[in-house]
Design an enzyme around this catalytic site. Structure first.
Site: not given
Length: 276
Positions: A148-149
């Site tokens: 997610e990052h």
């Protein structure tokens, strides 16, 4: 998953309506958030395919100040309740059960988990080795991607993850794969780049519809589903709602009404996902 530190478990019921014989799949994310959920805590319907997804394997150190390890993954799920012996036992007791692992998630020890490859070749090599070791040790069947990052561009992400998934499937290390994107300007470009080039090795798109805003309406929800079905064209898209304070469309606001509307549309594949 988004806000993964709050995750208790995630349930998915999948019904594929475009096949000659309808198939049903129920999936649960398990092992994150320190909730001590074990396999026997979850009732298993013998008439559906059932996937437990261990959350999460992370390519970060276990130190108090975690740092990336360039694809060297370790199991961060609840290993006391979800160990190899218990996995073998649940699979032996329930022939319809398979067990997978999800990689990355949102954070570890309060720090975001970033996709941070030193290079494509070194990350892929390390990831193949470490993930194969975990799959073998835990007798796993599949893998789910939940980065997610990012400290890398979408093309690098697509190549690293695509090469990893391709190797794992081509060498029969896993039998199924999935990805867990959500609507975010930094997240979607990475998964869409991956889907465009390597969608053929991805079996399920666990789209995080509960990451949309609170107050989502039935019509908005249906439009979101249509949009993501177009983005991940040809994919098996999972729809979802949450009961943990996350957003999206809630049951009391018309979630199942929206699903019924979509089920009435010819050739829709409706996959129901429930997060508690």
């Amino acid at each position: 998953m988004a806000s993964s530190n709050l995750l208790v478990s995630l349930f998915i019921l999948q019904v594929l309506f475009v096949t000659p014989t309808n198939s049903k799949l129920f999936r649960e994310y398990i092992g994150a958030g320190g909730k001590n959920v074990s396999f026997p805590d979850v009732p298993i319907n013998p008439n559906v395919d059932f996937h437990f997804i261990l959350s999460f394997a992370i390519d970060y150190t276990n130190a108090s100040s975690p740092s990336p390890t360039n694809g060297n993954f370790s199991a961060y799920w609840d290993k006391e309740n979800l160990n190899p012996s218990q996995i073998s036992s649940i699979k032996a007791d329930h022939p319809n059960v398979k067990v997978a692992m999800s990689v990355a998630g949102d954070s570890v020890n309060g720090q975001f988990v970033y996709f941070s490859p030193a290079s494509t070749s070194s990350w892929v090599s390390n990831a193949i080795s470490s993930i194969t070791q975990i799959v073998t040790e835990y007798n796993l069947d599949g893998i789910d991607i939940d980065y997610e990052h990012y400290n890398a561009d979408p093309d690098t992400f697509a190549e690293c993850i695509g090469q990893l998934l391709s190797y794992l499937k081509e060498n029969k290390i896993v039998s199924f794969t999935s990805i867990a994107p959500f609507e975010d300007d930094s997240v979607q470009p990475h998964y869409l780049a991956l889907w465009k080039k390597y969608g053929y090795v991805i079996d399920y798109v666990n789209f995080q519809f509960y990451a949309y805003d609170n107050g989502t309406t039935v019509q908005q929800f249906i439009q979101y589903f249509e949009t993501q079905s177009s983005n991940y064209e040809g994919g098996k898209i999972l729809v979802s709602f949450g009961t943990d304070g996350s957003g999206g469309l809630k049951p009391e606001d018309g979630f199942f009404e929206a699903c019924l509307v979509m089920l009435a549309t010819p050739c829709h594949e409706i996959d129901l996902q429930y997060q508690v």
